[in-house]
Design a protein around this motif. Sequence first.
Motif, PDB file in Angstrom:
ATOM      1  N   SER A  26       0.721  -0.888  -0.038  1.00 33.58           N
ATOM      2  CA  SER A  26      -0.248   0.086  -0.292  1.00 33.58           C
ATOM      3  C   SER A  26       0.956   0.949  -0.808  1.00 33.58           C
ATOM      4  O   SER A  26       0.409   2.191  -0.176  1.00 33.58           O
ATOM      5  CB  SER A  26      -1.209  -0.003   1.052  1.00 33.58           C
ATOM      6  N   LEU A  27       1.809   1.184   1.008  1.00 34.41           N
ATOM      7  CA  LEU A  27       2.634   2.691   0.872  1.00 34.41           C
ATOM      8  C   LEU A  27       3.113   2.570  -0.346  1.00 34.41           C
ATOM      9  O   LEU A  27       3.464   3.994  -0.797  1.00 34.41           O
ATOM     10  CB  LEU A  27       3.794   2.578   2.476  1.00 34.41           C
ATOM     11  N   ARG A  28       4.455   1.359  -0.705  1.00 37.72           N
ATOM     12  CA  ARG A  28       5.502   1.501  -1.917  1.00 37.72           C
ATOM     13  C   ARG A  28       4.515   1.999  -3.033  1.00 37.72           C
ATOM     14  O   ARG A  28       4.934   2.379  -4.357  1.00 37.72           O
ATOM     15  CB  ARG A  28       5.475   0.083  -1.976  1.00 37.72           C
ATOM     16  N   THR A  29       2.775   1.404  -2.716  1.00 41.37           N
ATOM     17  CA  THR A  29       2.227   1.965  -4.772  1.00 41.37           C
ATOM     18  C   THR A  29       2.175   3.367  -4.261  1.00 41.37           C
ATOM     19  O   THR A  29       1.842   3.797  -5.446  1.00 41.37           O
ATOM     20  CB  THR A  29       0.534   1.024  -4.508  1.00 41.37           C
ATOM     21  N   ALA A  30       1.799   4.412  -3.242  1.00 45.46           N
ATOM     22  CA  ALA A  30       1.330   5.057  -2.939  1.00 45.46           C
ATOM     23  C   ALA A  30       1.803   5.836  -3.428  1.00 45.46           C
ATOM     24  O   ALA A  30       2.048   6.950  -3.558  1.00 45.46           O
ATOM     25  CB  ALA A  30       0.951   6.014  -1.595  1.00 45.46           C
ATOM     26  N   GLU A  61       8.264  -2.686  10.066  1.00 36.69           N
ATOM     27  CA  GLU A  61       8.392  -4.127   9.175  1.00 36.69           C
ATOM     28  C   GLU A  61       8.376  -3.459   7.101  1.00 36.69           C
ATOM     29  O   GLU A  61       9.839  -3.214   6.617  1.00 36.69           O
ATOM     30  CB  GLU A  61       7.976  -5.585   9.079  1.00 36.69           C
ATOM     31  N   ALA A  62       7.577  -2.914   7.411  1.00 35.58           N
ATOM     32  CA  ALA A  62       6.406  -2.576   6.278  1.00 35.58           C
ATOM     33  C   ALA A  62       7.509  -1.120   5.828  1.00 35.58           C
ATOM     34  O   ALA A  62       8.182  -1.310   4.976  1.00 35.58           O
ATOM     35  CB  ALA A  62       5.619  -2.115   6.354  1.00 35.58           C
ATOM     36  N   LEU A  63       7.952  -0.359   7.049  1.00 36.22           N
ATOM     37  CA  LEU A  63       8.747   0.810   6.604  1.00 36.22           C
ATOM     38  C   LEU A  63       9.799   0.368   6.322  1.00 36.22           C
ATOM     39  O   LEU A  63      10.920   0.676   5.366  1.00 36.22           O
ATOM     40  CB  LEU A  63       8.581   2.331   7.886  1.00 36.22           C
ATOM     41  N   ARG A  64      10.802  -0.152   6.818  1.00 40.34           N
ATOM     42  CA  ARG A  64      12.405  -1.180   6.725  1.00 40.34           C
ATOM     43  C   ARG A  64      12.225  -1.318   5.553  1.00 40.34           C
ATOM     44  O   ARG A  64      13.539  -1.203   4.550  1.00 40.34           O
ATOM     45  CB  ARG A  64      12.555  -1.894   7.674  1.00 40.34           C
ATOM     46  N   SER A  65      11.113  -1.960   4.549  1.00 42.81           N
ATOM     47  CA  SER A  65      10.930  -2.695   3.692  1.00 42.81           C
ATOM     48  C   SER A  65      10.988  -1.441   2.206  1.00 42.81           C
ATOM     49  O   SER A  65      11.498  -1.028   1.075  1.00 42.81           O
ATOM     50  CB  SER A  65      10.435  -3.341   3.241  1.00 42.81           C
ATOM     51  N   CYS A  66      10.741   0.258   3.118  1.00 45.05           N
ATOM     52  CA  CYS A  66      10.222   1.134   2.099  1.00 45.05           C
ATOM     53  C   CYS A  66      12.405   2.043   1.710  1.00 45.05           C
ATOM     54  O   CYS A  66      12.159   2.347   0.840  1.00 45.05           O
ATOM     55  CB  CYS A  66       9.157   1.945   2.343  1.00 45.05           C
ATOM     56  N   ALA A  67      12.594   1.260   3.174  1.00 45.99           N
ATOM     57  CA  ALA A  67      13.831   2.339   3.079  1.00 45.99           C
ATOM     58  C   ALA A  67      15.033   1.205   2.306  1.00 45.99           C
ATOM     59  O   ALA A  67      15.718   2.054   1.674  1.00 45.99           O
ATOM     60  CB  ALA A  67      14.252   2.353   4.774  1.00 45.99           C
ATOM     61  N   ALA A  68      14.731   0.248   2.391  1.00 47.06           N
ATOM     62  CA  ALA A  68      15.299  -1.116   1.459  1.00 47.06           C
ATOM     63  C   ALA A  68      15.490  -0.462   0.097  1.00 47.06           C
ATOM     64  O   ALA A  68      16.411  -0.740  -0.162  1.00 47.06           O
ATOM     65  CB  ALA A  68      14.415  -1.929   2.145  1.00 47.06           C
ATOM     66  N   LEU A  69      13.950  -0.433  -0.260  1.00 47.99           N
ATOM     67  CA  LEU A  69      13.974   0.368  -1.164  1.00 47.99           C
ATOM     68  C   LEU A  69      14.255   1.785  -1.771  1.00 47.99           C
ATOM     69  O   LEU A  69      14.368   2.044  -3.299  1.00 47.99           O
ATOM     70  CB  LEU A  69      12.352  -0.085  -2.224  1.00 47.99           C
ATOM     71  N   GLY A  70      14.910   2.065  -0.867  1.00 47.82           N
ATOM     72  CA  GLY A  70      15.065   4.003  -1.541  1.00 47.82           C
ATOM     73  C   GLY A  70      14.188   4.748  -1.052  1.00 47.82           C
ATOM     74  O   GLY A  70      14.468   5.806  -2.188  1.00 47.82           O
ATOM     75  N   LEU A  71      13.095   4.216  -1.332  1.00 46.85           N
ATOM     76  CA  LEU A  71      12.082   5.102  -1.464  1.00 46.85           C
ATOM     77  C   LEU A  71      11.659   6.589  -0.829  1.00 46.85           C
ATOM     78  O   LEU A  71      11.105   7.927   0.222  1.00 46.85           O
ATOM     79  CB  LEU A  71      10.445   4.580  -1.345  1.00 46.85           C
ATOM     80  N   THR A  72      12.199   5.464   0.980  1.00 52.38           N
ATOM     81  CA  THR A  72      12.024   6.511   2.281  1.00 52.38           C
ATOM     82  C   THR A  72      13.652   6.584   2.456  1.00 52.38           C
ATOM     83  O   THR A  72      14.590   5.592   2.310  1.00 52.38           O
ATOM     84  CB  THR A  72      10.812   5.616   3.105  1.00 52.38           C
ATOM     85  N   ARG A  86      10.853   6.121  -7.181  1.00 47.05           N
ATOM     86  CA  ARG A  86      11.133   4.964  -7.380  1.00 47.05           C
ATOM     87  C   ARG A  86      12.183   4.248  -7.003  1.00 47.05           C
ATOM     88  O   ARG A  86      13.292   4.340  -6.283  1.00 47.05           O
ATOM     89  CB  ARG A  86      11.849   5.139  -9.265  1.00 47.05           C
ATOM     90  N   PRO A  87      11.901   2.683  -7.126  1.00 48.86           N
ATOM     91  CA  PRO A  87      13.456   2.190  -6.040  1.00 48.86           C
ATOM     92  C   PRO A  87      15.044   2.413  -6.939  1.00 48.86           C
ATOM     93  O   PRO A  87      14.802   2.331  -7.779  1.00 48.86           O
ATOM     94  CB  PRO A  87      12.945   0.728  -6.198  1.00 48.86           C
ATOM     95  N   ASN A  88      15.452   2.248  -6.426  1.00 44.85           N
ATOM     96  CA  ASN A  88      16.895   1.873  -6.246  1.00 44.85           C
ATOM     97  C   ASN A  88      17.097   0.952  -7.056  1.00 44.85           C
ATOM     98  O   ASN A  88      16.007  -0.324  -7.443  1.00 44.85           O
ATOM     99  CB  ASN A  88      17.575   2.145  -5.160  1.00 44.85           C
ATOM    100  N   ARG A  89      18.259   0.728  -8.304  1.00 45.18           N
ATOM    101  CA  ARG A  89      18.684  -0.312  -8.720  1.00 45.18           C
ATOM    102  C   ARG A  89      18.711  -1.539  -8.302  1.00 45.18           C
ATOM    103  O   ARG A  89      19.343  -2.179  -7.889  1.00 45.18           O
ATOM    104  CB  ARG A  89      19.894   0.168  -9.636  1.00 45.18           C
TER     105      ARG A  89
END
Length: 234
Positions: A26-30, A61-72, A86-89
């Motif tokens: 949900s957060l990633r899509t938004a 847990e969800a926020l850590r994954s958003c950070a792992a993708l470089g979104l937050t 956009r997520p990191n490479r």
Amino acid sequence: MNLSDSWTPGQQPISRTSASEAVFQSLRTAIEEQRIPLGSKLGSEASLAADYSVSRSVIREALRSCAALGLTRTETGRGTFVVSHRPNRELVLGGFSSSDLYEARPHIEIPAARLAADRHTEEDLERLRGLIEQMEVEDDAAAWVELDAAFHAAVARASGNSVFDRVVGDIRDAMARQSETVNLVTGRRGASNLEHRLIVEAIASGDGDAAGAAMGEHLSKVQQAVSLIVRSTP
């Protein structure tokens, strides 16, 4: 801009059976659809937990994954901010990247598994089998991730090589964060459990080549999952 003032999830309460994954998606899509502007501050863990009707640990847990993708990015004492649409490479895993792990782990964990087949003790096997049994029945995602990290550390310890043992210990947190994101996005827990069991069976049989091959196959599958996560990045 503060997300708690400008954007709320507007979702029905999330089912606990897939709560972390659902909140993350949900957060990633938004964020990727730019419904949350760059620079926006997300709500606190408590406010997001209330919005989604889940626990704060699920939000964390969800926020850590958003950070792992470089979104937050989370700043101590300030909160979590949207820094990219956009997520990191590659995944950002604390002091390491997913590329760092991909390049290093086969040179550490494959030979460690081979040595474990020759040098393991009965205590080592009991530990490894116990971890597998726990992982196969564990339905809490965060607890499973910790068991996953413990499994890889136990293989390194069973190798009898203190360098492999220490290096895996040093990267254990990054491995756990990668595992957390991979399992949130791609749902690999079941597949990983099977792969782990094959590794232990090869170690128990004393077949070093099979143990190394099983570990190599597992690491390859993990990397394939990482590639799927960032596939939308140009």
